[in-house]
Design a protein around this motif. Sequence first.
Motif, PDB file in Angstrom:
ATOM      1  N   LEU A   1       0.854  -1.182   0.000  1.00  0.00           N
ATOM      2  CA  LEU A   1       0.000   0.000   0.000  1.00  0.00           C
ATOM      3  C   LEU A   1       0.899   1.243   0.000  1.00  0.00           C
ATOM      4  O   LEU A   1       1.992   1.220   0.565  1.00  0.00           O
ATOM      5  CB  LEU A   1      -0.891   0.013   1.248  1.00  0.00           C
ATOM      6  CG  LEU A   1      -1.866  -1.165   1.381  1.00  0.00           C
ATOM      7  CD1 LEU A   1      -2.629  -1.056   2.703  1.00  0.00           C
ATOM      8  CD2 LEU A   1      -2.825  -1.213   0.204  1.00  0.00           C
ATOM      9  N   SER A   2       0.418   2.323  -0.602  1.00  0.00           N
ATOM     10  CA  SER A   2       1.213   3.556  -0.640  1.00  0.00           C
ATOM     11  C   SER A   2       0.961   4.409   0.598  1.00  0.00           C
ATOM     12  O   SER A   2       1.428   5.537   0.695  1.00  0.00           O
ATOM     13  CB  SER A   2       0.887   4.354  -1.901  1.00  0.00           C
ATOM     14  OG  SER A   2      -0.457   4.767  -1.857  1.00  0.00           O
ATOM     15  N   TYR A   3       0.183   3.860   1.565  1.00  0.00           N
ATOM     16  CA  TYR A   3      -0.113   4.567   2.820  1.00  0.00           C
ATOM     17  C   TYR A   3      -0.051   3.548   3.950  1.00  0.00           C
ATOM     18  O   TYR A   3      -0.133   2.336   3.694  1.00  0.00           O
ATOM     19  CB  TYR A   3      -1.504   5.231   2.772  1.00  0.00           C
ATOM     20  CG  TYR A   3      -2.542   4.424   2.012  1.00  0.00           C
ATOM     21  CD1 TYR A   3      -3.194   3.344   2.609  1.00  0.00           C
ATOM     22  CD2 TYR A   3      -2.838   4.716   0.682  1.00  0.00           C
ATOM     23  CE1 TYR A   3      -4.115   2.588   1.903  1.00  0.00           C
ATOM     24  CE2 TYR A   3      -3.759   3.955  -0.038  1.00  0.00           C
ATOM     25  CZ  TYR A   3      -4.392   2.902   0.574  1.00  0.00           C
ATOM     26  OH  TYR A   3      -5.301   2.144  -0.120  1.00  0.00           O
ATOM     27  N   ALA A   4       0.124   4.046   5.169  1.00  0.00           N
ATOM     28  CA  ALA A   4       0.161   3.143   6.326  1.00  0.00           C
ATOM     29  C   ALA A   4      -1.216   2.536   6.569  1.00  0.00           C
ATOM     30  O   ALA A   4      -2.234   3.120   6.180  1.00  0.00           O
ATOM     31  CB  ALA A   4       0.603   3.923   7.563  1.00  0.00           C
ATOM     32  N   ASN A   5      -1.261   1.360   7.202  1.00  0.00           N
ATOM     33  CA  ASN A   5      -2.534   0.687   7.445  1.00  0.00           C
ATOM     34  C   ASN A   5      -3.487   1.504   8.327  1.00  0.00           C
ATOM     35  O   ASN A   5      -4.694   1.300   8.267  1.00  0.00           O
ATOM     36  CB  ASN A   5      -2.307  -0.682   8.084  1.00  0.00           C
ATOM     37  CG  ASN A   5      -1.957  -1.742   7.053  1.00  0.00           C
ATOM     38  OD1 ASN A   5      -1.540  -1.416   5.932  1.00  0.00           O
ATOM     39  ND2 ASN A   5      -2.115  -3.004   7.411  1.00  0.00           N
TER      40      ASN A   5
ATOM     41  N   GLU B   1      -7.488  -2.171  11.358  1.00  0.00           N
ATOM     42  CA  GLU B   1      -7.918  -3.573  11.485  1.00  0.00           C
ATOM     43  C   GLU B   1      -8.496  -4.073  10.159  1.00  0.00           C
ATOM     44  O   GLU B   1      -8.199  -5.189   9.706  1.00  0.00           O
ATOM     45  CB  GLU B   1      -8.945  -3.720  12.617  1.00  0.00           C
ATOM     46  CG  GLU B   1      -9.310  -5.172  12.886  1.00  0.00           C
ATOM     47  CD  GLU B   1     -10.375  -5.343  13.974  1.00  0.00           C
ATOM     48  OE1 GLU B   1     -10.860  -4.333  14.523  1.00  0.00           O
ATOM     49  OE2 GLU B   1     -10.723  -6.501  14.253  1.00  0.00           O
ATOM     50  N   THR B   2      -9.320  -3.243   9.526  1.00  0.00           N
ATOM     51  CA  THR B   2      -9.870  -3.637   8.222  1.00  0.00           C
ATOM     52  C   THR B   2      -8.752  -3.847   7.216  1.00  0.00           C
ATOM     53  O   THR B   2      -8.719  -4.847   6.486  1.00  0.00           O
ATOM     54  CB  THR B   2     -10.857  -2.564   7.708  1.00  0.00           C
ATOM     55  OG1 THR B   2     -12.026  -2.596   8.519  1.00  0.00           O
ATOM     56  CG2 THR B   2     -11.253  -2.811   6.263  1.00  0.00           C
ATOM     57  N   LEU B   3      -7.800  -2.902   7.156  1.00  0.00           N
ATOM     58  CA  LEU B   3      -6.727  -3.039   6.157  1.00  0.00           C
ATOM     59  C   LEU B   3      -5.800  -4.212   6.479  1.00  0.00           C
ATOM     60  O   LEU B   3      -5.314  -4.881   5.568  1.00  0.00           O
ATOM     61  CB  LEU B   3      -5.943  -1.733   6.025  1.00  0.00           C
ATOM     62  CG  LEU B   3      -6.669  -0.686   5.173  1.00  0.00           C
ATOM     63  CD1 LEU B   3      -5.975   0.664   5.255  1.00  0.00           C
ATOM     64  CD2 LEU B   3      -6.771  -1.121   3.714  1.00  0.00           C
TER      65      LEU B   3
END
Length: 197
Positions: free
Chosen positions: A8-12, A22-24
């Motif tokens: 992902l290009s962003y943190a979870n 939690e979803t990610l």
Amino acid sequence: MSFELPSLSYANDALAPYMSAETLDFHHGKHHQTYVTNLNNLLKDNELQGASLEDIVIKSSKDASMAGIFNNAGQHWNHILFWQCMKPNGGGSIPSELETRLNSDFGSIDQFKEAFIQAGTTQFGSGWAWLAIDNGKLVVTKSANASNPLVDGMKPILGCDVWEHSYYIDYRNKRPDYLKAFLDSLVNWEFVASQLD
Ligand code: MN3
């Protein structure tokens, strides 16, 4: 050559509160990873091994004996787009060329959003809501399970996962609330605009 789970290009935790860590953790780290693992296993000794992901999706969609490959390849393709369609502090203003085309093809931005939320809400069971280019025109459509507009000759430029695993932790059964938050606070409109022809 095997397919791999894209980072992902962003943190979870960067999309919270609209999409939680939690979803990610589950959705990217477990669900998407499983599609990639299954796809790589199913492609062993298959004639489509080595083809591009887009070709695998389109060709397997037309062959009932490749339903397993289609489901996992479709979901891999769909999630690659989905992750890119979101960013922290998303939503907000839409780049002018895309805004002009949405106004022209839907009447207004509000009418586009209404159609998109309606498509995602009325997809019975698991599936996706899409903004796609169909013969040069922007259209809203929906698909079941792993399918997507590629198999109908369209180019998807925005996709929202409406499988329960995408929203149940954060929104429980309120799928329309999730779709509204997706459009208003998660969509990376610059990315979507970059997909125009
Ligand atoms: Mn999913």
